[in-house]
Design a protein around this motif. Structure first.
Motif, PDB file in Angstrom:
ATOM      1  N   ASN A 122       0.772  -1.205   0.071  1.00 22.05           N
ATOM      2  CA  ASN A 122      -0.098  -0.009   0.110  1.00 22.05           C
ATOM      3  C   ASN A 122       0.677   1.165   0.072  1.00 22.05           C
ATOM      4  O   ASN A 122       0.242   2.471  -0.126  1.00 22.05           O
ATOM      5  CB  ASN A 122      -0.796   0.063   1.082  1.00 22.05           C
ATOM      6  CG  ASN A 122       0.029  -0.043   2.574  1.00 22.05           C
ATOM      7  OD1 ASN A 122       0.958  -0.353   2.697  1.00 22.05           O
ATOM      8  ND2 ASN A 122      -0.736  -0.009   3.433  1.00 22.05           N
ATOM      9  N   HIS A 123       2.046   1.336   0.111  1.00 15.11           N
ATOM     10  CA  HIS A 123       3.063   2.192   0.097  1.00 15.11           C
ATOM     11  C   HIS A 123       4.149   2.507  -0.837  1.00 15.11           C
ATOM     12  O   HIS A 123       4.278   3.519  -1.420  1.00 15.11           O
ATOM     13  CB  HIS A 123       3.668   2.752   1.734  1.00 15.11           C
ATOM     14  CG  HIS A 123       2.944   2.833   2.819  1.00 15.11           C
ATOM     15  ND1 HIS A 123       1.916   4.157   2.595  1.00 15.11           N
ATOM     16  CD2 HIS A 123       2.510   2.570   3.886  1.00 15.11           C
ATOM     17  CE1 HIS A 123       1.422   4.389   3.604  1.00 15.11           C
ATOM     18  NE2 HIS A 123       1.733   3.120   4.398  1.00 15.11           N
ATOM     19  N   GLY A 224      -5.903  -2.510   6.536  1.00 19.30           N
ATOM     20  CA  GLY A 224      -5.154  -2.708   7.772  1.00 19.30           C
ATOM     21  C   GLY A 224      -3.509  -2.767   7.201  1.00 19.30           C
ATOM     22  O   GLY A 224      -2.642  -2.506   8.166  1.00 19.30           O
ATOM     23  N   GLY A 225      -3.062  -2.831   6.062  1.00 18.23           N
ATOM     24  CA  GLY A 225      -1.638  -2.751   5.711  1.00 18.23           C
ATOM     25  C   GLY A 225      -1.317  -3.799   4.879  1.00 18.23           C
ATOM     26  O   GLY A 225      -1.966  -4.667   4.331  1.00 18.23           O
ATOM     27  N   ASP A 242       0.674  -6.276   8.140  1.00 14.56           N
ATOM     28  CA  ASP A 242       0.611  -5.215   9.284  1.00 14.56           C
ATOM     29  C   ASP A 242      -0.463  -4.804   9.967  1.00 14.56           C
ATOM     30  O   ASP A 242      -0.505  -4.681  11.297  1.00 14.56           O
ATOM     31  CB  ASP A 242       0.882  -3.716   8.446  1.00 14.56           C
ATOM     32  CG  ASP A 242       2.209  -3.570   7.749  1.00 14.56           C
ATOM     33  OD1 ASP A 242       3.166  -4.478   8.059  1.00 14.56           O
ATOM     34  OD2 ASP A 242       2.344  -2.758   6.997  1.00 14.56           O
ATOM     35  N   GLY A 243      -1.554  -5.396   9.717  1.00 11.12           N
ATOM     36  CA  GLY A 243      -2.849  -5.383  10.276  1.00 11.12           C
ATOM     37  C   GLY A 243      -3.310  -6.689  11.164  1.00 11.12           C
ATOM     38  O   GLY A 243      -4.377  -6.468  11.485  1.00 11.12           O
ATOM     39  N   ALA A 244      -2.336  -7.415  11.272  1.00 12.92           N
ATOM     40  CA  ALA A 244      -2.894  -8.751  12.078  1.00 12.92           C
ATOM     41  C   ALA A 244      -1.839  -9.276  12.747  1.00 12.92           C
ATOM     42  O   ALA A 244      -0.759  -9.242  12.168  1.00 12.92           O
ATOM     43  CB  ALA A 244      -3.357  -9.625  10.970  1.00 12.92           C
ATOM     44  N   PHE A 245      -2.103  -9.969  14.079  1.00 16.41           N
ATOM     45  CA  PHE A 245      -1.124 -10.506  14.711  1.00 16.41           C
ATOM     46  C   PHE A 245       0.141  -9.952  15.103  1.00 16.41           C
ATOM     47  O   PHE A 245       1.116 -10.538  15.084  1.00 16.41           O
ATOM     48  CB  PHE A 245      -0.863 -12.007  13.869  1.00 16.41           C
ATOM     49  CG  PHE A 245      -1.722 -12.608  13.388  1.00 16.41           C
ATOM     50  CD1 PHE A 245      -2.830 -13.109  14.116  1.00 16.41           C
ATOM     51  CD2 PHE A 245      -1.952 -12.754  11.990  1.00 16.41           C
ATOM     52  CE1 PHE A 245      -4.100 -13.697  13.489  1.00 16.41           C
ATOM     53  CE2 PHE A 245      -2.985 -13.529  11.415  1.00 16.41           C
ATOM     54  CZ  PHE A 245      -4.008 -13.887  12.179  1.00 16.41           C
ATOM     55  N   LEU A 256      -3.352 -18.102   9.038  1.00 17.52           N
ATOM     56  CA  LEU A 256      -3.100 -18.008   7.633  1.00 17.52           C
ATOM     57  C   LEU A 256      -4.359 -17.962   6.721  1.00 17.52           C
ATOM     58  O   LEU A 256      -4.424 -17.025   5.902  1.00 17.52           O
ATOM     59  CB  LEU A 256      -2.255 -19.404   7.079  1.00 17.52           C
ATOM     60  CG  LEU A 256      -0.902 -19.281   7.498  1.00 17.52           C
ATOM     61  CD1 LEU A 256      -0.202 -20.783   7.126  1.00 17.52           C
ATOM     62  CD2 LEU A 256       0.020 -18.066   6.773  1.00 17.52           C
ATOM     63  N   ARG A 257      -5.377 -18.594   7.222  1.00 15.67           N
ATOM     64  CA  ARG A 257      -6.815 -18.409   6.526  1.00 15.67           C
ATOM     65  C   ARG A 257      -7.369 -17.033   6.748  1.00 15.67           C
ATOM     66  O   ARG A 257      -7.785 -16.617   5.617  1.00 15.67           O
ATOM     67  CB  ARG A 257      -7.801 -19.487   7.181  1.00 15.67           C
ATOM     68  CG  ARG A 257      -7.491 -21.003   6.709  1.00 15.67           C
ATOM     69  CD  ARG A 257      -8.876 -21.589   6.787  1.00 15.67           C
ATOM     70  NE  ARG A 257      -8.953 -21.997   8.304  1.00 15.67           N
ATOM     71  CZ  ARG A 257      -8.304 -23.131   9.191  1.00 15.67           C
ATOM     72  NH1 ARG A 257      -7.791 -23.828   8.435  1.00 15.67           N
ATOM     73  NH2 ARG A 257      -8.887 -23.213  10.215  1.00 15.67           N
ATOM     74  N   ILE A 258      -6.936 -16.363   7.738  1.00 21.39           N
ATOM     75  CA  ILE A 258      -7.233 -14.999   7.710  1.00 21.39           C
ATOM     76  C   ILE A 258      -6.801 -14.155   6.856  1.00 21.39           C
ATOM     77  O   ILE A 258      -7.383 -13.165   6.166  1.00 21.39           O
ATOM     78  CB  ILE A 258      -7.162 -14.493   9.410  1.00 21.39           C
ATOM     79  CG1 ILE A 258      -8.219 -15.126  10.013  1.00 21.39           C
ATOM     80  CG2 ILE A 258      -7.362 -13.073   9.352  1.00 21.39           C
ATOM     81  CD1 ILE A 258      -7.809 -14.910  11.566  1.00 21.39           C
ATOM     82  N   LEU A 259      -5.423 -14.293   6.724  1.00 26.00           N
ATOM     83  CA  LEU A 259      -4.709 -13.556   5.615  1.00 26.00           C
ATOM     84  C   LEU A 259      -5.128 -13.980   4.412  1.00 26.00           C
ATOM     85  O   LEU A 259      -5.153 -12.974   3.268  1.00 26.00           O
ATOM     86  CB  LEU A 259      -2.846 -13.809   5.771  1.00 26.00           C
ATOM     87  CG  LEU A 259      -2.503 -13.462   7.201  1.00 26.00           C
ATOM     88  CD1 LEU A 259      -1.231 -13.578   6.863  1.00 26.00           C
ATOM     89  CD2 LEU A 259      -2.963 -12.067   7.711  1.00 26.00           C
ATOM     90  N   GLU A 260      -5.230 -15.215   3.897  1.00 32.11           N
ATOM     91  CA  GLU A 260      -5.814 -15.811   2.621  1.00 32.11           C
ATOM     92  C   GLU A 260      -7.085 -15.150   2.130  1.00 32.11           C
ATOM     93  O   GLU A 260      -7.289 -14.641   1.276  1.00 32.11           O
ATOM     94  CB  GLU A 260      -5.589 -17.158   2.496  1.00 32.11           C
ATOM     95  CG  GLU A 260      -4.130 -17.647   2.565  1.00 32.11           C
ATOM     96  CD  GLU A 260      -4.492 -19.177   2.336  1.00 32.11           C
ATOM     97  OE1 GLU A 260      -4.183 -19.387   1.219  1.00 32.11           O
ATOM     98  OE2 GLU A 260      -4.104 -19.817   3.488  1.00 32.11           O
ATOM     99  N   LEU A 261      -7.970 -15.136   3.352  1.00 30.01           N
ATOM    100  CA  LEU A 261      -9.234 -14.606   3.141  1.00 30.01           C
ATOM    101  C   LEU A 261      -9.161 -12.903   2.806  1.00 30.01           C
ATOM    102  O   LEU A 261      -9.931 -12.600   1.801  1.00 30.01           O
ATOM    103  CB  LEU A 261     -10.101 -14.735   4.172  1.00 30.01           C
ATOM    104  CG  LEU A 261     -11.521 -14.026   4.401  1.00 30.01           C
ATOM    105  CD1 LEU A 261     -12.502 -14.640   3.310  1.00 30.01           C
ATOM    106  CD2 LEU A 261     -12.210 -14.095   5.716  1.00 30.01           C
ATOM    107  N   ARG A 262      -8.412 -12.481   3.392  1.00 33.63           N
ATOM    108  CA  ARG A 262      -8.384 -10.894   3.006  1.00 33.63           C
ATOM    109  C   ARG A 262      -7.806 -10.468   1.742  1.00 33.63           C
ATOM    110  O   ARG A 262      -8.063  -9.703   1.149  1.00 33.63           O
ATOM    111  CB  ARG A 262      -7.452 -10.111   4.200  1.00 33.63           C
ATOM    112  CG  ARG A 262      -8.406 -10.107   5.416  1.00 33.63           C
ATOM    113  CD  ARG A 262      -7.189  -9.439   6.767  1.00 33.63           C
ATOM    114  NE  ARG A 262      -7.768  -9.517   7.882  1.00 33.63           N
ATOM    115  CZ  ARG A 262      -7.487  -9.037   8.905  1.00 33.63           C
ATOM    116  NH1 ARG A 262      -5.967  -8.415   9.093  1.00 33.63           N
ATOM    117  NH2 ARG A 262      -7.958  -8.810  10.124  1.00 33.63           N
TER     118      ARG A 262
END
Length: 287
Positions: A122-123, A224-225, A242-245, A256-262
């Motif tokens: 994102n940056h 979230g980054g 950046d926005g998790a854990f 990992l499923r959360i990151l893959e979902l996002r």
């Protein structure tokens, strides 16, 4: 900075200091011992050898005891002076890898084993997509400022990671870039133009997909980054966001499923690969 600065200039000695605790220290020590053996076999003292290759005695001693990683130019001069027929210059590959920061070497090893990459930035343009001049300009923006030597080490390490595009079989690489990363003129307009051209070039590879997230989107799952997920041939994976854990690398399947979902949602919300290429071409034309 001139890597072949003569000792009479009074400039900083060329080379990279070695952390004794670093895993590369034994390799650097071995290279130094081999150089010392070549010098002694030639019947040269440290002072004589240093004068012949144009460096200080102190630098030669540091290299020979494994406290300093020699630059390629040092090895080339040593090879010619000692008539080593390329056996000293053959050390350049190992020494080049040794000079990269430890965290870069570790990352490169992980990337070399991955079969699938999912990256949202994102940056800045992702490191695997950066041109050398863009990477240098970006690294030089950091504060507190890195020394010129640190900048060169970081740039070299980042460029070495680009070997990922030459792997066979090729890994699958997916990148989603925020529109702002395509427009922020890091290093100036011409540097940005060449960076955009590089994106268009890499996007032609069959194993690479680049997508753009337009700024006009009201919101998306990547707010979230940064998100990065690397998957391996044995079914394992590692990810970070950046926005998790707390930004820590994770390998637990549930996390990992959360990151893959996002990431999956981000891809669905971004422009398609075809639309993204057209968008990048448009930005290039406006730059």
């Amino acid at each position: 900075m001139d890597d072949t600065t003569d000792v009479t200039d009074g400039a900083d000695e060329p080379g990279w200091d070695v952390d004794p605790q670093d895993e590369i220290a034994p390799a650097v020590e071995m290279a130094g011992a081999q150089l010392r053996a070549w010098r002694e076999d030639a019947g040269l003292s440290v002072a004589e050898f240093a004068r012949l290759i144009g460096y200080s005695e102190d630098l030669v001693r540091k290299v020979e005891r494994g406290a300093r990683i020699p630059r390629p130019e040092f090895l080339d001069k040593a090879d010619r002076t000692l008539k080593a027929s390329g056996r000293i210059t053959a050390m350049k590959k190992v020494m080049a890898e040794a000079r990269y920061p430890k965290k870069v070497r570790k990352l490169a090893k992980i990337e070399a084993q991955a079969v699938q990459f999912e990256m949202y930035d994102n940056h800045n343009i992702h490191g695997l997509l950066q041109t050398e001049e863009y990477a240098r300009a970006l690294i030089e923006t950091r504060r507190p400022a890195y020394s010129p030597d640190e900048v060169e080490r970081m740039v070299g390490g980042r460029m070495a990671r680009h070997s990922i595009f030459d792997r066979s079989p090729a890994p699958e690489l997916s990148f989603v870039q925020e529109e702002v990363t395509l427009r922020r003129p890091i290093g100036g307009r011409m540097v940005l133009r060449r960076q955009l051209e590089r994106l268009l070039e890499v996007a032609q590879l069959r194993n690479v997909e680049i997508q753009v997230m337009p700024t006009l989107h009201e919101g998306h799952a990547g707010m979230g980054g940064v998100i990065e997920v690397l998957k391996f041939g044995d079914g394992k994976a590692v990810g970070r966001s950046d926005g998790a854990f707390s930004g820590r690398p994770v390998s637990d399947p549930k996390q990992l499923r959360i990151l893959e979902l996002r990431y999956g949602i981000i891809r669905g919300q971004a422009l398609s690969p075809r639309e993204s290429l057209a968008f990048i071409e448009q930005v290039l034309g406006e730059t």
